[in-house]
Write a protein that holds these residues in place. Structure first.
Motif, PDB file in Angstrom:
ATOM      1  N   SER A 263      -2.887 -28.301  -7.504  1.00  0.00           N
ATOM      2  CA  SER A 263      -2.841 -27.162  -6.571  1.00  0.00           C
ATOM      3  C   SER A 263      -3.903 -26.338  -6.600  1.00  0.00           C
ATOM      4  O   SER A 263      -4.166 -25.607  -5.671  1.00  0.00           O
ATOM      5  N   ASN A 264      -4.831 -26.631  -7.633  1.00  0.00           N
ATOM      6  CA  ASN A 264      -5.874 -25.892  -7.557  1.00  0.00           C
ATOM      7  C   ASN A 264      -7.416 -26.859  -7.845  1.00  0.00           C
ATOM      8  O   ASN A 264      -8.386 -26.412  -8.393  1.00  0.00           O
ATOM      9  N   LYS A 265      -7.320 -27.855  -7.263  1.00  0.00           N
ATOM     10  CA  LYS A 265      -8.201 -29.131  -7.326  1.00  0.00           C
ATOM     11  C   LYS A 265      -9.729 -28.464  -6.555  1.00  0.00           C
ATOM     12  O   LYS A 265     -10.654 -28.595  -7.242  1.00  0.00           O
ATOM     13  N   ASP A 266      -9.489 -27.768  -5.453  1.00  0.00           N
ATOM     14  CA  ASP A 266     -10.887 -27.450  -4.756  1.00  0.00           C
ATOM     15  C   ASP A 266     -11.381 -26.376  -5.620  1.00  0.00           C
ATOM     16  O   ASP A 266     -12.692 -26.135  -5.729  1.00  0.00           O
ATOM     17  N   ASN A 267     -10.605 -25.254  -6.286  1.00  0.00           N
ATOM     18  CA  ASN A 267     -11.263 -24.392  -6.825  1.00  0.00           C
ATOM     19  C   ASN A 267     -11.880 -24.850  -8.370  1.00  0.00           C
ATOM     20  O   ASN A 267     -12.835 -24.193  -8.662  1.00  0.00           O
ATOM     21  N   LEU A 268     -11.233 -25.904  -8.834  1.00  0.00           N
ATOM     22  CA  LEU A 268     -11.738 -26.432 -10.013  1.00  0.00           C
ATOM     23  C   LEU A 268     -13.088 -27.459  -9.769  1.00  0.00           C
ATOM     24  O   LEU A 268     -13.952 -27.497 -10.621  1.00  0.00           O
ATOM     25  N   GLN A 269     -13.390 -27.901  -8.649  1.00  0.00           N
ATOM     26  CA  GLN A 269     -14.220 -28.778  -8.368  1.00  0.00           C
ATOM     27  C   GLN A 269     -15.363 -28.245  -7.886  1.00  0.00           C
ATOM     28  O   GLN A 269     -16.514 -28.429  -7.969  1.00  0.00           O
ATOM     29  N   ARG A 270     -15.237 -27.283  -6.920  1.00  0.00           N
ATOM     30  CA  ARG A 270     -16.208 -26.477  -6.065  1.00  0.00           C
ATOM     31  C   ARG A 270     -16.206 -24.818  -6.178  1.00  0.00           C
ATOM     32  O   ARG A 270     -17.011 -24.374  -5.643  1.00  0.00           O
ATOM     33  N   GLY A 271     -14.933 -24.446  -6.407  1.00  0.00           N
ATOM     34  CA  GLY A 271     -14.795 -23.020  -6.146  1.00  0.00           C
ATOM     35  C   GLY A 271     -14.821 -22.034  -7.236  1.00  0.00           C
ATOM     36  O   GLY A 271     -15.789 -22.216  -8.180  1.00  0.00           O
ATOM     37  N   GLN A 272     -14.021 -21.021  -7.345  1.00  0.00           N
ATOM     38  CA  GLN A 272     -14.235 -20.008  -8.227  1.00  0.00           C
ATOM     39  C   GLN A 272     -14.084 -20.276  -9.659  1.00  0.00           C
ATOM     40  O   GLN A 272     -14.680 -19.801 -10.490  1.00  0.00           O
ATOM     41  N   LYS A 274     -15.101 -23.291 -10.957  1.00  0.00           N
ATOM     42  CA  LYS A 274     -15.610 -24.616 -11.025  1.00  0.00           C
ATOM     43  C   LYS A 274     -15.870 -25.267 -12.587  1.00  0.00           C
ATOM     44  O   LYS A 274     -16.237 -24.580 -13.229  1.00  0.00           O
ATOM     45  N   MET A 275     -15.363 -26.433 -12.851  1.00  0.00           N
ATOM     46  CA  MET A 275     -15.700 -27.257 -14.028  1.00  0.00           C
ATOM     47  C   MET A 275     -16.828 -28.180 -13.688  1.00  0.00           C
ATOM     48  O   MET A 275     -17.406 -28.420 -12.667  1.00  0.00           O
ATOM     49  N   LEU A 283     -10.159 -33.955 -16.003  1.00  0.00           N
ATOM     50  CA  LEU A 283      -8.913 -33.271 -15.218  1.00  0.00           C
ATOM     51  C   LEU A 283      -8.473 -34.177 -14.200  1.00  0.00           C
ATOM     52  O   LEU A 283      -7.293 -34.052 -13.622  1.00  0.00           O
ATOM     53  N   PHE A 284      -9.355 -34.829 -13.589  1.00  0.00           N
ATOM     54  CA  PHE A 284      -8.978 -35.705 -12.232  1.00  0.00           C
ATOM     55  C   PHE A 284      -9.541 -37.180 -12.563  1.00  0.00           C
ATOM     56  O   PHE A 284     -10.452 -37.590 -11.928  1.00  0.00           O
ATOM     57  N   PRO A 285      -8.640 -37.855 -13.540  1.00  0.00           N
ATOM     58  CA  PRO A 285      -9.392 -39.299 -13.701  1.00  0.00           C
ATOM     59  C   PRO A 285      -9.593 -40.055 -12.468  1.00  0.00           C
ATOM     60  O   PRO A 285      -8.819 -40.105 -11.444  1.00  0.00           O
ATOM     61  N   ALA A 286     -10.622 -40.742 -12.399  1.00  0.00           N
ATOM     62  CA  ALA A 286     -10.872 -41.711 -11.436  1.00  0.00           C
ATOM     63  C   ALA A 286      -9.802 -42.844 -11.291  1.00  0.00           C
ATOM     64  O   ALA A 286      -9.618 -43.047  -9.677  1.00  0.00           O
ATOM     65  N   ASP A 287      -9.120 -43.141 -12.200  1.00  0.00           N
ATOM     66  CA  ASP A 287      -7.988 -44.127 -11.950  1.00  0.00           C
ATOM     67  C   ASP A 287      -6.765 -43.759 -11.596  1.00  0.00           C
ATOM     68  O   ASP A 287      -5.636 -44.321 -11.607  1.00  0.00           O
ATOM     69  N   LYS A 303     -10.272 -22.367 -20.480  1.00  0.00           N
ATOM     70  CA  LYS A 303     -10.602 -21.771 -19.119  1.00  0.00           C
ATOM     71  C   LYS A 303      -9.295 -22.148 -18.322  1.00  0.00           C
ATOM     72  O   LYS A 303      -8.770 -21.175 -17.596  1.00  0.00           O
ATOM     73  N   LEU A 304      -8.305 -23.063 -18.327  1.00  0.00           N
ATOM     74  CA  LEU A 304      -7.107 -23.296 -17.777  1.00  0.00           C
ATOM     75  C   LEU A 304      -6.170 -22.185 -18.247  1.00  0.00           C
ATOM     76  O   LEU A 304      -5.384 -21.669 -17.311  1.00  0.00           O
TER      77      LEU A 304
END
Length: 389
Positions: A263-272, A274-275, A283-287, A303-304
């Motif tokens: 539910s917070n993927k955008d915030n964690l990848q690009r937003g407020q 950001k990791m 946090l978001f494994p490729a597989d 952070k979480l």
């Protein structure tokens, strides 16, 4: 039989404990003995204990117990002639009957920390059912003594020679075992036996000086001792990371963690919030596998917790600020672990030393934080470190 409380009536089947002849075997024993995260064995020792009293207790656990207990299943119901296993809030509750006692132990099958609140709730439930069944009963059956197994910690066996009353341990700190004073002499720790069963008992570690290797100290020069202090403290910060994970898993159980991250993927990848790329990979494994806190470092968990921990009040001095020695909220301990980890990480090769006074102070502060966050489960990890000054 239903009126007497000796049968649990279900929608599709009924259970009569006194007819159960299924043995609790060696396979079951080995499984429970393999679990590392468990409480001590709480023992209710009776002057007179007919087994039908235990049968009524099991029926009540099946039909009452706040409606939250379910029978553990493993190729069938885990109900045996003298042991009953229940699932309660992701823990296993084992109740066993023997010649003169009913015994209780709680396990955490995933080997994360047993939650103290779970143990306290289970104890309250069991003792409440005791009182319900003891009313208007034979006068001798209400004469039971609460105690613990002093050594073995096996709920499925009655160790008569290892029974110690709770009142002999409570508020006593460390004492010589009153049952083993000579050949089998050993020391009882109030925190080890009662930490899960008494709200006001907290886990403690031995006095700092008791754990010092004085012979080793005398063989090292002052510069060497300072380096050893730093190495020991560095190892302690790694245990701090494990304590933080135990706390993190209580705030973010696996299912809740996935929901929070997605539910917070955008915030964690690009937003407020950001990791970096490496953190996002965890946090978001490729597989598309489920992320697990076992792969998280202190920074990710901090952070979480700070940004997404629901209903978490900030540390006493606020997030990002070092707590004072007397400030002992869980969030204060989260800050301690982060700050001390950063201190160690930022030391250069020429400054990886610790003075005696600095080492003593920080060791006590961090080790107590670890014990509080882990509810004492990491005590042996701390004590296993060779702490020199």
């Amino acid at each position: 039989m239903q009126r007497l409380g000796l049968i649990a009536v279900g929608n599709y089947a009924h259970y009569i404990p006194c007819l159960n002849k299924r043995a609790f075997g060696i396979t079951e024993e080995r499984y429970f003995l393999s679990l590392q995260s468990k409480t001590s064995v709480l023992v209710y020792r009776f002057q007179f204990l007919p087994w039908f009293f235990y049968f009524r207790l099991i029926v009540s656990c099946l039909t009452k117990a706040n409606g939250e207990w379910t029978v553990l299943e493993d190729n069938g119901l885990c109900l045996y002639k003298n042991v009953a296993c229940f699932a309660y809030k992701e823990h296993i509750v084992a109740l066993a009957v023997n010649n003169s006692s009913i015994q209780l132990q709680i396990f955490q099958p995933t080997n994360v920390l047993v939650l103290k609140e779970v143990a306290l709730n289970v104890r309250d439930t069991v003792e409440g059912l005791f009182q319900e069944h003891l009313e208007n009963f034979h006068k001798k059956i209400d004469m039971y003594i609460v105690g613990y197994q002093c050594r073995n910690q096996e709920v499925f066996h009655e160790h008569d020679d290892c029974f110690v009353e709770e009142k002999a341990i409570y508020k006593k700190g460390k004492i010589r075992c009153p049952r083993h004073g000579m050949v089998n002499h050993h020391v009882l720790s109030e925190s080890d036996l009662l930490v899960y069963w008494k709200r006001d008992v907290i886990a403690e570690i031995s006095d700092f000086n008791d754990l010092m290797d004085q012979d080793e100290c005398t063989r090292l020069s002052e510069p060497e001792l300072k380096k050893m202090n730093f190495k020991s403290f560095e190892k302690l910060t790694k245990i701090g990371r494990d304590a933080l994970q135990l706390y993190f898993d209580r705030i973010f159980p696996p299912v809740d963690l996935v929901t929070t991250l997605n539910s917070n993927k955008d915030n964690l990848q690009r937003g407020q919030y950001k990791m970096n790329q490496d953190q996002c990979t965890l946090l978001f494994p490729a597989d598309n596998s489920i992320p697990t806190s076992s792969t998280f470092d202190v920074t990710i968990m901090y952070k979480l917790l700070r940004n997404f921990g629901q209903n978490l009040l900030p540390p006493t001095n606020g997030w990002g600020k070092k707590p004072e020695i007397g400030q002992k909220l869980p969030k204060d301990d989260v800050e301690r672990i982060r700050i001390y980890r950063n201190e160690v990480e930022h030391k250069t090769q020429t400054t990886n030393v610790m003075e005696k006074d600095d080492f003593d102070l920080k060791w006590r502060d961090l080790s107590q934080a670890i014990l509080r966050l882990s509810n004492g489960s990491l005590k042996q990890d701390i004590m296993s470190l060779r702490r020199l000054r």
